[in-house]
Design a protein around this motif. Structure first.
Motif, PDB file in Angstrom:
ATOM      1  N   LYS A   1       0.835  -1.212   0.000  1.00 37.30           N
ATOM      2  CA  LYS A   1       0.000   0.000   0.000  1.00 37.30           C
ATOM      3  C   LYS A   1       0.867   1.259   0.000  1.00 37.30           C
ATOM      4  O   LYS A   1       0.480   2.291  -0.569  1.00 37.30           O
ATOM      5  CB  LYS A   1      -0.906  -0.022   1.234  1.00 37.30           C
ATOM      6  CG  LYS A   1      -1.851   1.167   1.333  1.00 37.30           C
ATOM      7  CD  LYS A   1      -2.736   1.044   2.574  1.00 37.30           C
ATOM      8  CE  LYS A   1      -1.921   1.154   3.839  1.00 37.30           C
ATOM      9  NZ  LYS A   1      -2.775   1.162   5.066  1.00 37.30           N
ATOM     10  N   ASN A   2       2.053   1.179   0.639  1.00 38.64           N
ATOM     11  CA  ASN A   2       2.878   2.371   0.801  1.00 38.64           C
ATOM     12  C   ASN A   2       3.856   2.627  -0.341  1.00 38.64           C
ATOM     13  O   ASN A   2       4.201   3.787  -0.601  1.00 38.64           O
ATOM     14  CB  ASN A   2       3.656   2.286   2.118  1.00 38.64           C
ATOM     15  CG  ASN A   2       2.803   2.691   3.308  1.00 38.64           C
ATOM     16  OD1 ASN A   2       2.572   3.864   3.545  1.00 38.64           O
ATOM     17  ND2 ASN A   2       2.327   1.699   4.034  1.00 38.64           N
ATOM     18  N   ILE A   3       4.307   1.586  -1.031  1.00 42.76           N
ATOM     19  CA  ILE A   3       5.282   1.785  -2.110  1.00 42.76           C
ATOM     20  C   ILE A   3       4.785   2.769  -3.181  1.00 42.76           C
ATOM     21  O   ILE A   3       5.540   3.659  -3.599  1.00 42.76           O
ATOM     22  CB  ILE A   3       5.688   0.434  -2.739  1.00 42.76           C
ATOM     23  CG1 ILE A   3       6.638  -0.312  -1.791  1.00 42.76           C
ATOM     24  CG2 ILE A   3       6.362   0.638  -4.095  1.00 42.76           C
ATOM     25  CD1 ILE A   3       7.055  -1.690  -2.283  1.00 42.76           C
ATOM     26  N   PRO A   4       3.546   2.670  -3.646  1.00 48.08           N
ATOM     27  CA  PRO A   4       3.081   3.633  -4.664  1.00 48.08           C
ATOM     28  C   PRO A   4       3.109   5.093  -4.190  1.00 48.08           C
ATOM     29  O   PRO A   4       3.098   6.015  -5.009  1.00 48.08           O
ATOM     30  CB  PRO A   4       1.647   3.183  -4.957  1.00 48.08           C
ATOM     31  CG  PRO A   4       1.637   1.732  -4.613  1.00 48.08           C
ATOM     32  CD  PRO A   4       2.532   1.617  -3.414  1.00 48.08           C
ATOM     33  N   LYS A   5       3.162   5.307  -2.877  1.00 43.27           N
ATOM     34  CA  LYS A   5       3.171   6.665  -2.329  1.00 43.27           C
ATOM     35  C   LYS A   5       4.584   7.243  -2.206  1.00 43.27           C
ATOM     36  O   LYS A   5       4.742   8.412  -1.837  1.00 43.27           O
ATOM     37  CB  LYS A   5       2.501   6.670  -0.950  1.00 43.27           C
ATOM     38  CG  LYS A   5       1.061   6.172  -0.944  1.00 43.27           C
ATOM     39  CD  LYS A   5       0.516   6.112   0.482  1.00 43.27           C
ATOM     40  CE  LYS A   5      -0.894   5.524   0.511  1.00 43.27           C
ATOM     41  NZ  LYS A   5      -1.388   5.404   1.915  1.00 43.27           N
TER      42      LYS A   5
ATOM     43  N   CYS B   1      12.606  -5.671 -11.069  1.00 44.57           N
ATOM     44  CA  CYS B   1      11.740  -4.553 -11.479  1.00 44.57           C
ATOM     45  C   CYS B   1      12.044  -3.302 -10.662  1.00 44.57           C
ATOM     46  O   CYS B   1      12.132  -2.194 -11.202  1.00 44.57           O
ATOM     47  CB  CYS B   1      10.272  -4.932 -11.308  1.00 44.57           C
ATOM     48  SG  CYS B   1       9.678  -6.168 -12.484  1.00 44.57           S
ATOM     49  N   ALA B   2      12.219  -3.487  -9.355  1.00 53.88           N
ATOM     50  CA  ALA B   2      12.513  -2.351  -8.487  1.00 53.88           C
ATOM     51  C   ALA B   2      13.854  -1.717  -8.863  1.00 53.88           C
ATOM     52  O   ALA B   2      13.995  -0.489  -8.873  1.00 53.88           O
ATOM     53  CB  ALA B   2      12.528  -2.797  -7.028  1.00 53.88           C
TER      54      ALA B   2
ATOM     55  N   ASP C   1       5.122   1.319 -17.866  1.00 51.90           N
ATOM     56  CA  ASP C   1       4.167   0.508 -17.107  1.00 51.90           C
ATOM     57  C   ASP C   1       4.799  -0.191 -15.901  1.00 51.90           C
ATOM     58  O   ASP C   1       4.089  -0.764 -15.076  1.00 51.90           O
ATOM     59  CB  ASP C   1       3.490  -0.520 -18.022  1.00 51.90           C
ATOM     60  CG  ASP C   1       4.499  -1.437 -18.706  1.00 51.90           C
ATOM     61  OD1 ASP C   1       5.666  -1.031 -18.831  1.00 51.90           O
ATOM     62  OD2 ASP C   1       4.104  -2.543 -19.114  1.00 51.90           O
ATOM     63  N   VAL C   2       6.132  -0.179 -15.797  1.00 52.62           N
ATOM     64  CA  VAL C   2       6.790  -0.728 -14.612  1.00 52.62           C
ATOM     65  C   VAL C   2       7.189   0.447 -13.726  1.00 52.62           C
ATOM     66  O   VAL C   2       8.237   1.072 -13.907  1.00 52.62           O
ATOM     67  CB  VAL C   2       8.028  -1.578 -14.986  1.00 52.62           C
ATOM     68  CG1 VAL C   2       8.709  -2.095 -13.721  1.00 52.62           C
ATOM     69  CG2 VAL C   2       7.617  -2.736 -15.878  1.00 52.62           C
ATOM     70  N   ASN C   3       6.333   0.771 -12.766  1.00 55.81           N
ATOM     71  CA  ASN C   3       6.528   1.931 -11.917  1.00 55.81           C
ATOM     72  C   ASN C   3       6.217   1.568 -10.467  1.00 55.81           C
ATOM     73  O   ASN C   3       6.032   0.391 -10.132  1.00 55.81           O
ATOM     74  CB  ASN C   3       5.645   3.085 -12.408  1.00 55.81           C
ATOM     75  CG  ASN C   3       4.196   2.651 -12.591  1.00 55.81           C
ATOM     76  OD1 ASN C   3       3.711   1.753 -11.895  1.00 55.81           O
ATOM     77  ND2 ASN C   3       3.496   3.261 -13.534  1.00 55.81           N
TER      78      ASN C   3
ATOM     79  N   PHE D   1       2.586  -5.808  -7.413  1.00 50.75           N
ATOM     80  CA  PHE D   1       3.392  -7.032  -7.498  1.00 50.75           C
ATOM     81  C   PHE D   1       3.648  -7.583  -6.096  1.00 50.75           C
ATOM     82  O   PHE D   1       3.463  -8.779  -5.831  1.00 50.75           O
ATOM     83  CB  PHE D   1       4.722  -6.706  -8.197  1.00 50.75           C
ATOM     84  CG  PHE D   1       5.467  -7.903  -8.719  1.00 50.75           C
ATOM     85  CD1 PHE D   1       5.356  -9.159  -8.131  1.00 50.75           C
ATOM     86  CD2 PHE D   1       6.328  -7.771  -9.799  1.00 50.75           C
ATOM     87  CE1 PHE D   1       6.052 -10.254  -8.618  1.00 50.75           C
ATOM     88  CE2 PHE D   1       7.033  -8.861 -10.296  1.00 50.75           C
ATOM     89  CZ  PHE D   1       6.895 -10.108  -9.699  1.00 50.75           C
ATOM     90  N   LEU D   2       4.035  -6.705  -5.172  1.00 45.19           N
ATOM     91  CA  LEU D   2       4.280  -7.143  -3.800  1.00 45.19           C
ATOM     92  C   LEU D   2       2.998  -7.651  -3.160  1.00 45.19           C
ATOM     93  O   LEU D   2       3.012  -8.631  -2.407  1.00 45.19           O
ATOM     94  CB  LEU D   2       4.866  -5.999  -2.974  1.00 45.19           C
ATOM     95  CG  LEU D   2       5.185  -6.339  -1.514  1.00 45.19           C
ATOM     96  CD1 LEU D   2       6.187  -7.480  -1.414  1.00 45.19           C
ATOM     97  CD2 LEU D   2       5.716  -5.109  -0.782  1.00 45.19           C
TER      98      LEU D   2
END
Length: 335
Positions: free
Chosen positions: A220-224, A295-296, A307-309, A316-317
């Motif tokens: 939940k936090n990685i996209p932020k 990817c990271a 698209d890999v962001n 993915f996680l």
């Protein structure tokens, strides 16, 4: 003075020291079996504890727990100690060697001159085993080294009292005595698997940072990250996660592969053939962790496609978390 000690390399330092110490006492256990018996496959993301300026991400419990858990389960009596005095730390290690007792030592990896320069970073939870001393040189069995190495008294003391995050404070640990009877591995393997399932599934309770809960929290936090930290710091945070996965210890995928190997051994020991299927499932999860790291890495090196962001690897996680949660729920039922 050098003890009759067989050195074997290992994927992870604490597993390796533990397995080598057990072998010294006549117990021939593989590294995967040692890791599996400790029930230490885990996942945490602790925002309130920092390493290199970023929250800790770990795929195992605190350093020292693999050794203590395995020894307690097998019935060995052990001792560990830290020191405020460098003089006392040297004296205790030398006394153990004079008595013919090999000692596990926790050191700062940065101060080990035999390490390749690319691995000499400030990590203060590296484990090695001291097996002798000749004049001013300690004889060392380091599980990440291919052969026995030597370390000067000066370098040993500097490494044992490295400063920084989680200083080792000269920590020593050793086996005092072995159990009188051979452990019942069938019983202990089943018990260890149940404990690991419980730790991942239930130990967290309502806490969001450990066990299966941590997958959802971190996903939940990685996209932020970009909005919260800015472009540069978000990339550094992501790089720290990959470093914890791929460079410190055996990381996310490596520990999963070790546990998969343990489950193969467990299938033979317990005669539960279905554990081989779980071994394959955990290997596949390990592959996902490796893909996640790749990817990271592309993102923080600014080499990824659109698209890999951060949103992508967050999802993915989350998928890895779903698979691990279901894995431990299913595994719990068959042992």
């Amino acid at each position: 003075m050098k003890l009759d000690f067989e050195h074997r390399s290992a994927a992870h330092c604490e597993n390796g020291v533990t397995a080598n110490l057990l072998r010294f006492h006549g117990y021939e256990y593989s590294e995967p079996l040692v890791f599996g018996l400790s029930g230490s496959l885990f996942f945490v993301n602790l925002p309130f504890i920092k390493l290199a300026g970023f929250p800790v991400v770990s795929f195992r419990p605190l350093p020292g727990m693999i050794f203590s858990r395995v020894m307690r389960m097998l019935g060995f009596k052990t001792r560990s100690t830290i020191f405020l005095s460098k003089k006392n730390a040297v004296k205790e290690l030398d006394n153990l060697l004079e008595k013919g007792i090999p000692a596990g030592v926790v050191v700062g990896m940065y101060y080990l001159p035999y390490m390749p320069i690319e691995y000499r970073f400030h990590f203060n939870a590296h484990n090695l085993c001291v097996i002798g001393k000749e004049e001013d040189q300690y004889i060392v069995s380091d599980p990440v080294a291919t052969e026995i190495v030597k370390l000067s008294s000066k370098d040993m003391l500097r490494a044992r009292f490295a400063k920084g995050t989680y200083p080792p404070m000269g920590k020593l640990y050793w086996i005092q005595s072995a159990p009188k009877e051979q452990p019942d591995l069938n019983l202990l393997v089943r018990k260890a698997i149940k404990k690991n399932c419980h730790r991942m599934l239930y130990q967290p309770g309502p806490v969001p940072w450990v066990g299966v809960n941590a997958f959802h929290y971190m996903a939940k936090n990685i996209p932020k990250f970009p909005e919260k930290y800015g472009t540069r710091k978000a990339a550094l945070y992501l790089a720290q996660i990959v470093r914890m996965m791929e460079e410190i210890g055996t990381g996310g995928a490596g520990f999963r592969f070790l546990y998969a190997a343990f489950l193969q051994e467990a299938a033979t020991i317990t005669r539960i053939d279905e554990l081989n299927v779980f071994s394959e499932r955990m290997t596949a999860i390990g592959d996902l962790w490796r893909e996640f790291a790749a990817c990271a890495a592309r993102i923080y090196k600014n080499r990824s496609s659109e698209d890999v962001n951060y949103q992508y690897i967050g999802r993915f996680l989350g998928e890895i978390g779903k698979q691990e949660t279901q894995f431990f729920r299913d595994l719990e039922k068959i042992v």
